[in-house]
Design a protein around this motif. Structure first.
Motif, short mmCIF file in Angstrom:
data_model
loop_
_atom_site.label_atom_id
_atom_site.label_comp_id
_atom_site.label_asym_id
_atom_site.label_seq_id
_atom_site.Cartn_x
_atom_site.Cartn_y
_atom_site.Cartn_z
N TYR A 1 59.27 19.44 62.23
CA TYR A 1 59.24 19.98 63.10
C TYR A 1 58.07 19.50 63.98
CZ TYR A 1 58.02 23.70 66.38
OH TYR A 1 57.63 24.43 67.20
N GLN A 2 57.17 19.17 62.89
CA GLN A 2 55.85 18.78 63.60
C GLN A 2 55.59 17.60 64.27
OE1 GLN A 2 53.41 20.87 63.68
NE2 GLN A 2 53.94 23.01 62.54
N GLU A 3 56.15 16.64 63.19
CA GLU A 3 56.15 15.85 64.00
C GLU A 3 56.52 15.61 65.16
OE1 GLU A 3 58.42 13.06 60.48
OE2 GLU A 3 56.68 13.06 59.46
N PHE A 4 57.88 16.25 65.69
CA PHE A 4 58.18 15.94 66.81
C PHE A 4 57.53 16.45 67.95
CE2 PHE A 4 61.68 18.06 69.89
CZ PHE A 4 61.68 16.63 70.52
N ARG A 5 57.26 17.78 67.67
CA ARG A 5 56.61 18.68 68.15
C ARG A 5 55.14 17.42 68.95
NH1 ARG A 5 51.93 23.29 66.51
NH2 ARG A 5 51.73 23.92 68.71
N THR A 6 54.36 16.52 68.05
CA THR A 6 53.34 15.52 68.06
C THR A 6 53.99 15.02 68.86
OG1 THR A 6 52.25 16.07 65.74
CG2 THR A 6 51.83 14.13 67.53
N LEU A 7 55.21 14.44 68.80
CA LEU A 7 55.71 13.46 69.79
C LEU A 7 56.10 13.75 70.78
CD1 LEU A 7 56.97 10.47 70.00
CD2 LEU A 7 59.24 11.88 69.24
N LEU A 8 56.61 14.77 71.41
CA LEU A 8 56.36 15.58 72.35
C LEU A 8 55.71 15.86 73.63
CD1 LEU A 8 59.56 18.38 72.30
CD2 LEU A 8 60.08 16.41 73.44
N SER A 9 54.35 16.11 72.62
CA SER A 9 53.16 16.75 73.12
C SER A 9 52.42 14.19 74.00
CB SER A 9 52.38 17.16 72.35
OG SER A 9 51.06 17.10 72.79
N LEU B 1 55.64 13.70 76.47
CA LEU B 1 55.43 14.11 77.33
C LEU B 1 54.77 15.18 77.80
CD1 LEU B 1 59.57 15.17 76.42
CD2 LEU B 1 59.06 12.91 78.41
N GLY B 2 53.54 15.41 76.85
CA GLY B 2 52.98 16.74 77.46
C GLY B 2 54.07 17.91 77.50
N VAL B 3 54.45 18.15 77.10
CA VAL B 3 55.31 19.47 76.57
C VAL B 3 55.39 19.71 75.14
CG1 VAL B 3 56.61 18.99 79.20
CG2 VAL B 3 57.48 18.34 76.44
N ASP B 4 55.37 21.26 75.41
CA ASP B 4 56.13 22.12 73.77
C ASP B 4 57.50 21.58 72.98
OD1 ASP B 4 53.37 22.42 72.88
OD2 ASP B 4 53.60 23.85 74.17
N PRO B 5 58.07 21.97 72.23
CA PRO B 5 59.27 21.96 71.95
C PRO B 5 60.25 23.09 72.37
CG PRO B 5 57.82 21.36 69.66
CD PRO B 5 57.22 22.25 70.63
N SER B 6 61.17 23.48 72.85
CA SER B 6 62.42 24.62 73.27
C SER B 6 62.23 26.35 72.54
CB SER B 6 62.97 24.41 73.76
OG SER B 6 63.87 23.60 72.10
N PRO B 7 62.30 26.83 73.46
CA PRO B 7 62.18 27.99 72.43
C PRO B 7 63.35 28.60 71.51
CG PRO B 7 61.98 28.46 74.64
CD PRO B 7 62.30 27.14 74.68
N SER B 8 64.84 27.58 71.54
CA SER B 8 65.28 27.78 69.96
C SER B 8 64.99 26.71 68.74
CB SER B 8 66.86 26.84 70.86
OG SER B 8 66.62 25.83 71.46
N LEU B 9 64.25 25.69 69.73
CA LEU B 9 64.23 24.92 68.39
C LEU B 9 62.65 25.85 68.04
CD1 LEU B 9 64.19 22.22 67.21
CD2 LEU B 9 62.57 20.84 68.36
N ARG B 10 61.48 26.22 68.47
CA ARG B 10 60.84 26.97 67.72
C ARG B 10 61.64 27.60 66.46
NH1 ARG B 10 57.94 26.44 72.35
NH2 ARG B 10 58.07 28.55 73.50
#
Length: 623
Positions: A216-224, A227-236
């Motif tokens: 999750y943390q690796e994907f969160r960094t990748l999105l940031s 795309l400059g965004v955070d993970p979706s509410p469902s993923l969080r």
């Protein structure tokens, strides 16, 4: 005629391969095939094949290429496939004869079955769909502009198929298979959040919670970054529920689209951190398996030969992994039995091999090494899978091994963290490599937590004395002596003799005035002492032993056998050694009693470091 574009372009009729000729000629056929049933003007063909560099003779070249293709189709009996229809050409092809069309249909069917709650059928449909792929779509036109739209469409649909496959496999409890599909899909489309949701669910359900949190943390960094965004509410939400150890995620909480799914009858889901332990098995069981649709009188394609001894529970785990593979890969099982013994095992192996079985999975462990290797050498056309053989196998044998030292390392760390006397012990049946791997890991993990800790080792008998693994009394006597000498945690790696260590821990605690611990091996001892009907000595209750079983190191033979059959089904089973450790879910540290919950964060950190390669665990103790 049959056409294939899920890989390099191919065409055949009644298994007779069409010789498609030079690159430009192949490109003409590919273009007509992509527009099958449609009129493709000659000017359009010229533009797509040559572009701005088209020669003046391009139209004539197309006539020649079409003529050569027609000759080939006639040669194989394909008939009049390409029609000249001014101002161009039409390729007549039934959509069912094109692999990409069949792929489209199978993926749609798999998605429908999944939505209807039939996960097993969905997995089967998607498996058939993915099996049509021989490589990247239109691989011989990877850099041609005319092929790019179709390549992108097919690759996107393939990711969809992998997502449906993972969803179905998770609902069936096949978390390892789901993760394999997800790894492939994420490699193609790393920003798709639904894939990440499924990945977190599968990792958590497979008992790999730290990896799920890290993913999750690796994907969160990748999105940031991307795309400059955070993970979706469902993923969080899934991430936060994993942090809270939400028990619902261990079951089947997979979102609204899974509400109607249920585990199929007869399929036992392998739960993380718990291993079922049967009573002693007195028979070697042979489970014969044939592909669905095979004649009942025919020879089975796949055979599982397994046994259980004492409370080790490997027979049960072999059946568990086999049962899951049978369900997932559409195999049929028949069961027969023969009595235990090397001679009987070899006789049965020879009979099965002589009858033409394609794969024999020998789930008996190192005891079956000699008969398996002897039979395998005489039957080079049969594949064999065995586990924990000590010698190099023949070239038609896959030998499964477990990195026991990694599980032993975590057990040693847990022992050091829970010890009050700073003195812990290891009891092995006898001294040989498989036992020493546990000991090496145990000593290394303990000293990682406490460099000054006293770690002592004892072996019950010399090599060759089988009472080392079948005498609870011998285990109890040895453990009582070590507890009396100051050890307050003992890791017992000695088959049914380990029961005596559990007994000694319970019996010696009160006189010594402190709580003594035992650590089990192979299966979850905390569950086993009650669920398997273990008989305690007269005057004792085996359930009382539970409060002294700190944890257990398990070998997941079920996952290993499932993986071997999956490789066989996919045509990727190779000879040699296949090793399973923490990263593959092959070894685990149980938490059933809750006695190591207070040190779980440290143990999770060590586990991640081993998986990440930051800690290299020795497989043999220093001498």
């Amino acid at each position: 005629m049959e056409y294939r574009i899920l890989g390099a372009l191919e065409a055949q009729h009644d298994r007779e391969v069409v010789m498609l000729g030079p690159p430009k000629q192949r490109a003409i056929l590919a273009l007509l095939l992509l527009h099958a049933g449609e009129l493709v003007p000659t000017d359009r063909l010229i533009d797509l094949v040559w572009g701005e560099y088209a020669p003046r003779t391009a139209a004539h070249s197309i006539q020649i290429y079409v003529s050569e293709l027609r000759k080939e189709f006639d040669r194989v009996g394909g008939g009049s496939v390409i029609e000249t229809r001014p101002p161009g050409y039409v390729l007549h092809a039934d959509p069912e004869t094109i692999d990409a069309h069949r792929f489209d249909q199978l993926v749609a069917e798999g998605r429908r079955l999944l939505d209807d709650g039939n996960a097993a059928a969905a997995a089967s449909s998607i498996r058939e769909a993915l099996g049509l792929w021989r490589g990247p779509a239109l691989s011989d036109f990877a850099y041609e502009e005319f092929a790019q739209d179709e390549i992108r469409r097919l690759e996107a649909l393939r990711v969809d198929a992998l997502e449906v496959s993972a969803s179905a496999q998770i609902s069936l409890g096949n978390d390892t298979a789901a993760l394999a599909s997800l790894d492939e899909a994420i490699g193609t489309d790393p920003l798709r959040e639904r894939l990440r949701e499924l990945q977190l669910l599968a990792l958590n359900r497979a008992g790999r919670r730290p990896e799920a949190l890290r993913a999750y943390q690796e994907f969160r960094t990748l999105l940031s970054v991307e795309l400059g965004v955070d993970p979706s509410p469902s993923l969080r939400e899934i991430y936060e529920r994993i942090l809270r150890h939400d028990p619902d995620l261990e079951a089947s909480d997979l979102g609204d689209e899974f509400d109607q799914m249920r585990e199929p009858p007869g399929i036992r889901r392998a739960r993380s951190k718990r291993w079922a332990l049967p009573a002693a098995i007195a028979l070697t069981t042979v489970v014969t398996v044939g592909l669905l649709g095979a004649q009942d009188s025919g020879t089975p394609d796949v055979v599982l030969l397994f046994t259980g001894t004492g409370d080790v529970g490997f027979g049960d785990m072999a059946a568990e992994g086999f049962e899951r593979a049978v369900a997932e890969f559409g195999l049929r099982a028949d069961v027969t039995t023969v009595s235990v013994g090397t001679a009987e095992v070899e006789t049965e192996l020879r009979r099965l091999s002589d009858d033409g079985a394609e794969l024999v999975v020998v789930g008996i462990g190192g005891l079956a090494e000699q008969p398996t290797f002897a039979v395998a050498s005489d039957h080079p056309g049969t594949q064999y899978v065995t586990w924990e053989a000590l010698n190099a196998p023949p070239n038609n044998v896959t030998n499964i091994t477990f990195r026991s030292e990694e599980g032993g390392y975590l057990a040693g760390a847990a022992a050091a963290l829970k010890s009050r006397t700073r003195s812990i012990c290891f009891i092995g049946g006898w001294e040989f490599p498989l036992i020493d791997a546990y000991r090496a890991g145990f000593e290394s993990g303990a000293r990682r937590m406490d460099p000054a800790i006293d770690v002592r080792s004892a072996y019950l008998t010399p090599v060759g004395d089988t009472s080392a693994f079948t005498s609870p009394q011998l285990g109890a006597t040895t453990a009582a002596r070590l507890y009396g000498d100051g050890c307050d945690v003992i890791f017992a790696v000695a088959g049914t003799s380990s029961r005596g260590v559990f007994e000694a821990a319970a019996s010696a605690s009160e006189p010594l005035g402190r709580r003594l611990w035992a650590i089990g091996v192979d299966t979850d001892a905390y569950v086993a002492v009650v669920d398997s009907g273990i008989q305690a000595p007269v005057g004792q209750d085996s359930s009382a032993w539970r409060s002294h079983i700190l944890t257990s190191v398990g070998k997941r033979l079920d996952r290993a056998i499932y993986s071997a059959i999956a490789d066989y089904a996919g045509g990727t089973l190779t000879p040699g050694t296949k090793s399973f450790g923490l990263a593959e879910g092959g070894v685990e540290l149980s938490t059933s009693g809750g006695f190591i919950d207070d040190v779980s964060a440290k143990l999770d950190g060590l586990r991640n470091d081993i998986i990440g390669g930051e800690i290299v665990v020795p497989a043999s103790p220093p001498h």
